[in-house]
Scaffold this motif. Sequence first.
Motif, mmCIF file in Angstrom:
data_model
loop_
_atom_site.group_PDB
_atom_site.id
_atom_site.type_symbol
_atom_site.label_atom_id
_atom_site.label_comp_id
_atom_site.label_asym_id
_atom_site.label_seq_id
_atom_site.Cartn_x
_atom_site.Cartn_y
_atom_site.Cartn_z
ATOM 1 N N ILE A 124 1.446 -1.354 -0.247
ATOM 2 C CA ILE A 124 -0.315 0.011 -0.135
ATOM 3 C C ILE A 124 0.646 1.401 0.320
ATOM 4 O O ILE A 124 1.937 1.601 1.007
ATOM 5 N N HIS A 125 0.738 1.790 -1.285
ATOM 6 C CA HIS A 125 1.619 3.419 -1.248
ATOM 7 C C HIS A 125 0.390 4.235 -1.103
ATOM 8 O O HIS A 125 -0.219 4.620 -1.418
ATOM 9 N N VAL A 126 0.898 5.268 0.072
ATOM 10 C CA VAL A 126 0.177 7.068 0.459
ATOM 11 C C VAL A 126 0.816 7.867 0.200
ATOM 12 O O VAL A 126 2.164 8.186 0.170
ATOM 13 N N LEU A 127 0.081 8.243 -0.558
ATOM 14 C CA LEU A 127 0.953 10.279 -0.640
ATOM 15 C C LEU A 127 -0.230 10.756 -0.143
ATOM 16 O O LEU A 127 -1.947 10.744 -0.257
ATOM 17 N N ALA A 128 -0.115 11.933 1.020
ATOM 18 C CA ALA A 128 -1.450 12.740 1.526
ATOM 19 C C ALA A 128 -0.532 13.523 2.146
ATOM 20 O O ALA A 128 0.252 14.380 1.943
ATOM 21 N N SER A 129 -1.836 14.641 2.596
ATOM 22 C CA SER A 129 -1.464 15.917 3.660
ATOM 23 C C SER A 129 -0.431 15.762 4.162
ATOM 24 O O SER A 129 -0.254 15.251 5.317
ATOM 25 N N GLY A 130 0.191 16.448 3.562
ATOM 26 C CA GLY A 130 1.719 17.124 4.678
ATOM 27 C C GLY A 130 0.959 17.950 5.777
ATOM 28 O O GLY A 130 2.634 18.473 6.721
ATOM 29 N N ILE A 131 0.306 18.863 5.692
ATOM 30 C CA ILE A 131 0.194 20.049 6.915
ATOM 31 C C ILE A 131 -0.207 19.771 7.902
ATOM 32 O O ILE A 131 0.258 20.574 9.212
ATOM 33 N N GLY B 232 5.121 5.567 1.588
ATOM 34 C CA GLY B 232 4.908 7.045 0.819
ATOM 35 C C GLY B 232 5.389 7.569 0.865
ATOM 36 O O GLY B 232 6.884 7.600 2.183
ATOM 37 N N GLY B 233 4.824 8.518 0.968
ATOM 38 C CA GLY B 233 5.246 10.134 1.689
ATOM 39 C C GLY B 233 4.375 10.847 2.176
ATOM 40 O O GLY B 233 2.687 10.943 1.915
ATOM 41 N N THR B 234 4.352 12.444 2.908
ATOM 42 C CA THR B 234 3.200 13.411 3.280
ATOM 43 C C THR B 234 3.678 14.643 1.603
ATOM 44 O O THR B 234 4.917 15.080 1.806
ATOM 45 N N SER B 235 2.752 15.286 0.724
ATOM 46 C CA SER B 235 3.203 16.172 0.055
ATOM 47 C C SER B 235 3.296 17.268 0.735
ATOM 48 O O SER B 235 3.137 17.453 2.174
ATOM 49 N N SER C 35 -0.343 22.151 -0.296
ATOM 50 C CA SER C 35 0.376 21.064 -0.477
ATOM 51 C C SER C 35 -0.476 20.563 -1.322
ATOM 52 O O SER C 35 -2.050 20.713 -0.618
ATOM 53 N N PHE C 36 -0.823 19.670 -1.771
ATOM 54 C CA PHE C 36 -1.966 19.308 -3.271
ATOM 55 C C PHE C 36 -1.457 18.103 -3.417
ATOM 56 O O PHE C 36 -0.246 17.167 -3.385
#
Length: 404
Positions: free
Chosen positions: A131-138, A161-164, A173-174
């Motif tokens: 599972i690859h996660v890309l999420a809000s970083g704020i 994954g990581g946070t934007s 971030s988007f």
Amino acid sequence: MLDFRSASNGIVNSRKAIEECIEKALAGEDPKRCRLLLIHSSIAHDFQQILSRAAELCSNAVLAGCTCAGVIGVEGANESMKALGVMAVLSDTTDEIAVAYCDNIRGENSYEASRAMALELKAMNPRVSLIHVLASGIDIAADRAIEGIESVFGPQAAIFGGTSSDNMKAFTSFQFYNQKILERGAVLVGYADPTLSVCSGVHHGNTPIGIPFVVTKSEKNRVIEIDGRPAWPYLMQILGLPVTTHPGQTIPIAGLAELLPDDLHEVYDNQHVLRVIVKVDDENKSFYMPVDCPVGTRLWLTKRDEQLIFEGLTRMIGRLNRQIDGREIVGVFHTDCGARGRTLFNKILKEEIIHLMQYPLIGDKNTAWLGMYGFGEFTPLNGRNFFHNYTTCICALCRNKQHG
């Protein structure tokens, strides 16, 4: 079986940038075989142009991605305001990838939002194992997000994954899902290719300074008081900064360390995990951690140790190569803290660091490699799903030997 292809560039025109990335990544392959197109973009690109043109060129693909402070590919690192990187995932079938998203993930709902996305993935394809996660970083409680995913897939599902991020200002971030541009969103990509497994390595190079603070009042991931005083003013006083300082300005100097469980010290090459502050409340009194921070937590200020960064990275890559054990690396997902880019290193040192990562793993091969400079990193640690800050995280997708 899934086939991974990548490309990156710094072309200023957004439409031309995505066209070149897709053309180079596919390298003559039928675009209709592209089932997923992952996109990392620095903050100044025209996202709508990128997404609409990508949909035209890869009409069978789900689009997913996020903004970052720069991209990293086999071409090297690019931290310009218009850097773009893609990973095209090709398949002859439609049952090896599932994607879910949400448009509002925050600290207080991170568990519920992540669980809902995970349930959606499970309904699409119960065979998902990576599972690859890309999420809000704020504003996210990343540990709670992990718990939400694991409540559906169990702890054996590897989460990476990581946070934007933005250009290290920590204003916004988007995230991207098909033609949607989200500001507080998250995307989960599930891979259901049984021939693949994840080998991961993670390392930071900071050391704690002095005696720790103690969190004396908190609510989930909001730290209200440390040592009995309003948290943000107290921290700013120690750093010699005005209380009105935006947290983005403090990222390079205000990494907070939290003690790791004893059994993780050796594999992490450190006794502490770092936490980044990217949000304070409107009154500049409290700040938000990217994980829950209960009362009694001890937090240390830290300083960068350049020798530890270089030597530790070499040790981390060595451990990662032993995990890989000769298996074929079919794709690499790389998340680096934005503060480990040009904020801390000049171009020559940064290129040296990238070389220390890439060459021992892939040599001169054109292996698919998609990296970003973000605000935080999801990477398993000693078989346990974990969230990090201020690290280099490498997740290598390896083809199991019986399928090689």
